[in-house]
Scaffold this motif. Structure first.
Motif, short mmCIF file in Angstrom:
data_model
loop_
_atom_site.label_atom_id
_atom_site.label_comp_id
_atom_site.label_asym_id
_atom_site.label_seq_id
_atom_site.Cartn_x
_atom_site.Cartn_y
_atom_site.Cartn_z
N HIS A 165 10.19 -3.38 79.35
CA HIS A 165 10.63 -4.75 79.61
C HIS A 165 10.40 -5.58 78.34
O HIS A 165 9.29 -5.65 77.82
N THR A 166 11.45 -6.22 77.86
CA THR A 166 11.43 -6.81 76.51
C THR A 166 11.31 -8.33 76.49
O THR A 166 11.08 -8.92 75.44
N GLY A 167 11.47 -9.00 77.62
CA GLY A 167 11.36 -10.45 77.70
C GLY A 167 11.23 -10.86 79.15
O GLY A 167 11.49 -10.06 80.06
N VAL A 168 10.82 -12.12 79.39
CA VAL A 168 10.53 -12.53 80.76
C VAL A 168 10.81 -14.01 80.94
O VAL A 168 10.69 -14.80 79.99
N ALA A 169 11.17 -14.40 82.17
CA ALA A 169 11.39 -15.80 82.52
C ALA A 169 11.11 -16.02 83.99
O ALA A 169 11.26 -15.10 84.81
N THR A 180 14.20 -9.01 80.90
CA THR A 180 15.20 -8.21 80.20
C THR A 180 14.59 -6.85 79.93
O THR A 180 13.37 -6.71 79.82
N MET A 181 15.46 -5.83 79.81
CA MET A 181 14.97 -4.48 79.62
C MET A 181 15.62 -3.81 78.41
O MET A 181 16.68 -4.24 77.94
N GLN A 182 14.97 -2.78 77.93
CA GLN A 182 15.46 -2.06 76.76
C GLN A 182 16.79 -1.36 77.03
O GLN A 182 17.62 -1.20 76.13
N ASP A 183 17.02 -0.96 78.28
CA ASP A 183 18.19 -0.16 78.60
C ASP A 183 19.32 -0.98 79.22
O ASP A 183 19.92 -0.59 80.23
N LYS A 205 23.15 -5.18 74.76
CA LYS A 205 21.77 -5.63 74.86
C LYS A 205 21.70 -7.05 75.40
O LYS A 205 22.47 -7.92 75.01
N ILE A 206 20.75 -7.29 76.29
CA ILE A 206 20.51 -8.63 76.84
C ILE A 206 19.36 -9.24 76.05
O ILE A 206 18.19 -8.96 76.31
N ARG A 207 19.70 -10.09 75.10
CA ARG A 207 18.72 -10.60 74.14
C ARG A 207 17.97 -11.83 74.65
O ARG A 207 16.89 -12.14 74.14
N THR A 220 23.32 -15.03 81.26
CA THR A 220 22.88 -13.98 80.34
C THR A 220 24.01 -13.55 79.40
O THR A 220 25.19 -13.66 79.75
N PRO A 221 23.64 -13.01 78.22
CA PRO A 221 24.60 -12.35 77.34
C PRO A 221 24.68 -10.86 77.68
O PRO A 221 24.33 -10.46 78.77
N GLY A 222 25.17 -10.06 76.71
CA GLY A 222 25.18 -8.62 76.88
C GLY A 222 26.48 -8.05 77.39
O GLY A 222 26.57 -6.85 77.67
N ALA A 223 27.53 -8.91 77.50
CA ALA A 223 28.83 -8.44 77.97
C ALA A 223 29.93 -9.13 77.16
O ALA A 223 29.64 -9.92 76.26
N GLN A 224 31.19 -8.86 77.49
CA GLN A 224 32.30 -9.48 76.78
C GLN A 224 32.47 -10.96 77.11
O GLN A 224 33.19 -11.68 76.43
#
Length: 321
Positions: A165-169, A180-183, A205-207, A220-224
Motif C-alpha cells: 500500500h503506497t498512500g492513504v486517505a 493506493t496500491m503498488q499493483d 499507476k494511481i499516484r 483518482t488518476p491511473g486511467a485514460q
C-alpha cells in the motif's frame, strides 16, 4: 496564467493562505511572489501546508522536517540518517505527522517538547490525519495502521489487505479509509466494521487521490480519464461502479486535484496537458493545452478558484479559473 521555469524538478505544488508554493528537488521552496527558501541539504521528498495555513512543511532526504514561510525556514524535527518519505498536517489540532523508514512520528509545532514515535514492521509509505486531526492512518505493506495521535503507549488498529500500500486517505466524514496500491488498484475499508472494498480495473499507476463534492466522490488518476467513485451513503462504493470523465485514449491521467467542499475536478496528464471540469465532465477547460513532459504536481487552492501545476521538466504554472 503565471508561468515559471525551475532548474530542479518540482516535488509538490501547494497553496498556503497567501498563494502558491512550489517545493523542489534541489531542496528549495519557492513562493508565488518569487521569494525562495533553501530549506534542505538535498531533495524535498514530501510537503504539506502548515496547520496554520502560513507556509508549508517539507520533508527531505537530509532527514529534516522544515517549516518554510516567506523569509524564514525553521527545522521542526529530524530523523538522523533517514529520508522523510511522507507528511501530513491537521489544522484542527495543529499536529504534524511524518514517516521515515518504519517509523511514524507526530509533532506539535506549538510545543517543541512533544513528539510521539510509532514503529511498524514494514516501511511506512503514506500518512493521513482523520478529519478531526486525532487519529492517523499509516499505509504500509499488508494494509494500514491507525494510531491515536497523542497517546504514547498503544497498539494500532490494523486494517489488513495483502500487498504493498503506497498512500492513504480518509473520507471527509471519517467513515472510510482508502489506500493506493503498488499493483494499479485501490483498497478501502469501512471504519464501522472494517469491511473491505476492492477498487480495481486501472490500466496505470494511481499516484494520488482526492475527495470532491462534499465527500460524495473519490477522484483518482491511473486511467485514460479521471475515475470517479461514488461515496454517498453508508455503503460508499460497495456494489457500485465507478464512472470516468475526460476520456482520451491517447493519454493517461497522472495526477488529479479536487477539494472536498467543491465540485471541480482537475487532471494532469502524462503528455503534459492539464484540464478542469465538473464531476459530470461538463465545461471541460484546457488549462494547459500544449503537450510537454508529464505532470508531476497539481493542486487547487482552498476555494478551487486557482490551480497550480508543474511538469517533469520544471515548467510550472498558476491559473485563475
Amino acid at each position: 496564467m503565471k508561468t515559471f521555469t525551475f532548474d530542479a524538478q518540482v516535488t509538490a505544488a501547494l497553496f498556503d493562505a497567501t498563494g502558491a508554493v512550489f517545493a523542489l528537488g534541489d531542496g528549495a521552496v519557492v513562493f508565488e511572489s518569487g521569494e525562495r527558501a533553501e530549506a534542505h541539504d538535498g531533495a524535498v521528498l514530501c510537503a504539506c501546508v502548515h496547520p496554520s495555513g502560513d507556509g508549508i512543511i517539507t520533508g527531505g532526504d537530509d532527514g529534516k522536517v522544515v517549516w518554510s514561510r516567506r523569509g524564514e525556514s525553521v527545522v521542526l524535527a529530524t530523523a538522523k540518517g533517514q529520508w522523510i518519505d511522507a507528511i501530513d498536517a491537521a489544522p484542527e489540532t495543529g499536529l504534524v505527522a511524518f514517516a521515515f523508514g518504519r517509523t511514524l512520528s507526530v509533532i506539535d509545532p506549538a510545543d517543541t517538547h512533544f513528539r510521539r514515535d510509532f514503529s511498524h514492521e514494514r516501511t511506512v509509505s503514506g500518512v493521513a490525519f482523520d478529519p478531526k486531526g486525532r487519529r492517523i492512518a499509516a499505509s504500509t505493506y499488508g494494509g494500514a495502521a491507525l494510531w491515536f495521535a497523542r497517546i504514547a503507549q498503544q497498539q494500532p488498529t490494523m486494517l489488513k489487505w495483502a500487498g504493498s500500500h503506497t498512500g492513504v486517505a480518509w473520507s471527509p466524514d471519517g467513515a472510510f479509509v482508502v489506500t493506493t496500491m503498488q499493483d494499479n488498484q485501490l483498497h478501502g475499508w469501512r471504519m464501522k466494521d472494517q469491511r473491505n472494498m476492492r477498487m480495481g480495473g486501472y490500466p496505470g499507476k494511481i499516484r494520488n487521490l482526492a475527495f470532491a463534492a462534499n465527500g460524495r466522490l473519490l477522484v483518482t488518476p491511473g486511467a485514460q480519464g479521471v475515475v470517479l467513485w461514488p461515496f454517498e451513503g453508508s455503503q460508499g462504493p460497495m456494489g457500485r461502479e465507478a464512472t470516468e470523465i475526460g476520456y482520451d485514449e491517447a493519454s493517461l491521467v497522472n495526477l488529479v486535484a479536487a477539494r472536498p467542499s467543491h465540485g471541480r475536478v482537475a487532471a494532469g496528464l502524462n503528455d503534459g496537458r492539464v484540464w478542469v471540469a465538473d464531476p459530470a465532465g461538463q465545461g471541460l477547460d484546457r488549462v494547459r493545452a500544449d503537450k510537454g513532459a508529464p505532470i508531476v504536481a497539481l493542486t487547487f487552492d482552498a476555494d478551487a478558484r486557482r490551480l497550480a501545476w508543474a511538469d517533469e521538466d520544471g515548467q510550472a504554472g498558476i491559473a485563475d479559473l
